[in-house]
Design an enzyme around this catalytic site. Structure first.
Site, mmCIF file in Angstrom:
data_model
loop_
_atom_site.group_PDB
_atom_site.id
_atom_site.type_symbol
_atom_site.label_atom_id
_atom_site.label_comp_id
_atom_site.label_asym_id
_atom_site.label_seq_id
_atom_site.Cartn_x
_atom_site.Cartn_y
_atom_site.Cartn_z
ATOM 1 N N THR A 83 0.815 -1.218 0.000
ATOM 2 C CA THR A 83 0.000 0.000 0.000
ATOM 3 C C THR A 83 0.845 1.262 0.000
ATOM 4 O O THR A 83 0.486 2.260 -0.626
ATOM 5 C CB THR A 83 -0.927 -0.008 1.235
ATOM 6 N N THR A 159 2.080 -4.496 4.326
ATOM 7 C CA THR A 159 2.056 -4.765 5.764
ATOM 8 C C THR A 159 1.712 -6.216 6.100
ATOM 9 O O THR A 159 2.077 -6.700 7.168
ATOM 10 C CB THR A 159 1.041 -3.842 6.472
ATOM 11 N N ASP A 160 1.008 -6.897 5.182
ATOM 12 C CA ASP A 160 0.479 -8.216 5.539
ATOM 13 C C ASP A 160 1.553 -9.232 5.910
ATOM 14 O O ASP A 160 1.379 -10.035 6.815
ATOM 15 C CB ASP A 160 -0.366 -8.787 4.386
ATOM 16 N N LYS A 236 1.475 -7.958 12.868
ATOM 17 C CA LYS A 236 0.341 -7.102 12.492
ATOM 18 C C LYS A 236 -0.865 -7.634 13.246
ATOM 19 O O LYS A 236 -1.293 -8.771 13.000
ATOM 20 C CB LYS A 236 0.138 -7.153 10.978
HETATM 21 N N1 GLU Z 1 -2.148 -6.948 1.118
HETATM 22 C C1 GLU Z 1 -1.278 -5.962 0.622
HETATM 23 C C2 GLU Z 1 0.148 -6.132 1.135
HETATM 24 O O1 GLU Z 1 0.396 -6.591 2.216
HETATM 25 C C3 GLU Z 1 -1.739 -4.573 0.881
HETATM 26 C C4 GLU Z 1 -1.776 -4.230 2.338
HETATM 27 C C5 GLU Z 1 -0.680 -3.324 2.761
HETATM 28 O O2 GLU Z 1 0.263 -2.974 2.087
HETATM 29 O O3 GLU Z 1 -0.803 -2.935 3.875
HETATM 30 O O4 GLU Z 1 1.035 -5.789 0.399
#
Ligand code: GLU
Length: 420
Positions: A83, A159-160, A236
Site C-alpha cells: 500500500t 504490511t500483511d 500485524k
Molecule cells: N495486502 C497488501 C500487502 O500486504 C496490501 C496491504 C498493505 O500494504 O498494507 O502488500
C-alpha cells in the site's frame, strides 16, 4: 471532448456540485473520487458532467527532487510494493502497487529534508506474493547498498507479510547501519493515510544510531508518534487500524515523535558501526507451520514430514497438542525433521515441562520455541536449516538468540497488547 474515466470533472446532481476524478463503476452509478479521497456514487439519470481536466494520473510529478545535499546522510530506499507504494488505478478503480520508490519522494517531499536518497524498485508486489527467494534477493540488494556507502536503508513493504520479511532480513544480515521496514495501512488517496508520517519517521530512524533491522509504523490512532519495533519481534495485530503493528513479548525498541522526529528508546540496541557488515542468505524454504486445532488429525504431521525439512508446530497454551499427536511427533523427529513448538497464545513463553502432554512432547524430540512468534520461528528454522543439516546443530541455532527474536527474561513476556 469526450469525458472518460480518470478525467477530472464537475458533477452536478440535485443542486449540488462535486469536483473529483471520474471513476470506473461496477454498480451502474456515476462514481466520482472527491478531493478528500472518498468516492461518491450518483444516479446517472440525475447527473450532468463537465470536464475540468484530462486524465489525472497521466500528469507528471508536480515538483522536482532537490539536488543532493552533501551535509545530509545518504539513504537507500528499496521498494517492494504494498500500500505504501500504491496509487489508485483509474482504469479499474482498485489500489495497485505501481509507484516507484522515487514517486514516494515526490509524494512526500519532507523526506528530502532528512537525507539524500538513492531509490530503487526491487519488487512491485503485494506482500502476499512475497516468497523466501525474494528475501534472499532483497538481502543481497541491502548488502550491496550498504557496501556502496548507504548510511541507512528503508525498505517499503506491504504490511500483511512484513513481519516475515523483516525477520528474514534480520537473520540474514548483520548490519552496521539502520535497516528500516515501513508500510502503510491506508493508501495515499485516503484522508486517513498513514503513508507520509510512517515514511518520515522511518527516515528519521534510518539516519539514527539504531543499527538494527526494525519496523517503523504508527504507534497510536493519532498522527503523534511511530513505534520502532525489532524486525523479529512484531506482528500485524489488526486488519485495518493504523497502529496495527505491535511488538510481541517485548516492548518496542523505541518511538519517533511526530512531527519533531525526536527518537526515544526503551531497550538497549546495536549502535551504528558496532557490527561489521555480513550476510548469510542460505535458507531452506521447505519448512512449514502446522497449527494444532481441537480434533485435528495427527496425520498432518506425516504429510508435513514427508514434504518438508522442518516443522514449526503452533500448539495450545504452554505449547501442547493432543496426546494422540505425540507418537507422530516422535516419528517426525526420528526421521531427522526438527519440530519446534510455539504457542497459539502469541503472548508468553512455551513451557512443555509443566503438564504431562508437554513432557511427552519433549520426550518425542520436539524443541520449545521459547517466546518466539510462530511465523518468526518458521523463518528462523528456514535460516537455521540453510546453515546446517545436522539435527543437533539446527537445535542449537534454534535455541540461540540470533536477531533479538527470543527474550530470555519472562518479565517482558508478561506484556499483553490488547489496547484496541
Ligand atoms: N495486502 C497488501 C500487502 O500486504 C496490501 C496491504 C498493505 O500494504 O498494507 O502488500
Amino acid at each position: 471532448m469526450a469525458i472518460v474515466e480518470g478525467d477530472i470533472v464537475l458533477a452536478r446532481c440535485g443542486g449540488t456540485t462535486y469536483e473529483g476524478v471520474l471513476m470506473p463503476s461496477t454498480t451502474g452509478k456515476t462514481v466520482v473520487k472527491l478531493k478528500n479521497g472518498y468516492n461518491i456514487g450518483l444516479e446517472p439519470g440525475n447527473v450532468t458532467l463537465e470536464l475540468i481536466d484530462k486524465k489525472s494520473e497521466l500528469k507528471g510529478p508536480q515538483i522536482e527532487l532537490p539536488a543532493p545535499n552533501p551535509k545530509l546522510p545518504n539513504i537507500s530506499i528499496l521498494s517492494t510494493g504494498g500500500t505504501i507504494a500504491s496509487k489508485v488505478d483509474y482504469r479499474t478503480g482498485a489500489v495497485t502497487s505501481q509507484f516507484t520508490a522515487e514517486d514516494i519522494l515526490l509524494a512526500i517531499p519532507e523526506l528530502t529534508e532528512i537525507a539524500n536518497y538513492n531509490a530503487r524498485v526491487c519488487y512491485s508486489i503485494l506482500s502476499e506474493n512475497m516468497r523466501p527467494e525474494y528475501w534472499v534477493k532483497l538481502a543481497e540488494e541491502v548488502n550491496n547498498e550498504i557496501k556502496a556507502g548507504a548510511d541507512g536503508i528503508i525498505i517499503t513493504h506491504g504490511t500483511d507479510t512484513m513481519m516475515y520479511t523483516a525477520a528474514a532480513i534480520a537473520f540474514m544480515i548483520k548490519t552496521p547501519v539502520p535497516i528500516v521496514f515501513v508500510g502503510s495501512q491506508r493508501s495515499a488517496d485516503r484522508p486517513s493515510s498513514d503513508n507520509a508520517m510512517n515514511a518520515i519517521c522511518a527516515a528519521k530512524v534510518a539516519v539514527s544510531d539504531i543499527a538494527e533491522v526494525t519496523v517503523v509504523m504508527h504507534g497510536s490512532t493519532s498522527d503523534d508518534f511511530c513505534h520502532i519495533h525489532r524486525g523479529a519481534k512484531i506482528r500485524k495485530m489488526h486488519t485495518s487500524r493504523r497502529d496495527a503493528f505491535q511488538s510481541i513479548n517485548s516492548r518496542p525498541l523505541g518511538r519517533v515523535e511526530y512531527p519533531s522526529g525526536e527518537i526515544n528508546t526503551y531497550l538497549d540496541y546495536k549502535r551504528r558501526g558496532e557490527q561489521e557488515l555480513s550476510i548469510n542468505t542460505n535458507i531452506e524454504p521447505r519448512c512449514t507451520l502446522v497449527k494444532y486445532t481441537t480434533g485435528a488429525s495427527p496425520e498432518m504431521l506425516l504429510f508435513a514430514s514427508a514434504n518438508y525439512k522442518g516443522i514449526v508446530l503452533e500448539g495450545t497454551g504452554l505449547g501442547h497438542v493432543s496426546t494422540e499427536w505425540v507418537p507422530y511427533i516422535e516419528r517426525t523427529t526420528q526421521a531427522g525433521v526438527p519440530v519446534i513448538v510455539t504457542s497459539q497464545c502469541i503472548n508468553g513463553r512455551v513451557c512443555d515441562r509443566v503438564y504431562d502432554t508437554g513432557r511427552d512432547i519433549l520426550k518425542a524430540g520436539a524443541l520449545e520455541g521459547e517466546d518466539m512468534l510462530p511465523e518468526v520461528a518458521l523463518v528462523k528454522l528456514m535460516w537455521a536449516l540453510g546453515q546446517t543439516s545436522d539435527f543437533d546443530e539446527v537445535k542449537k541455532l534454534m535455541l540461540t538468540d540470533i536477531a533479538g527474536e527470543m527474550t530470555r527474561s519472562s518479565r517482558t513476556s508478561g506484556v499483553i497488547h490488547n489496547n484496541f
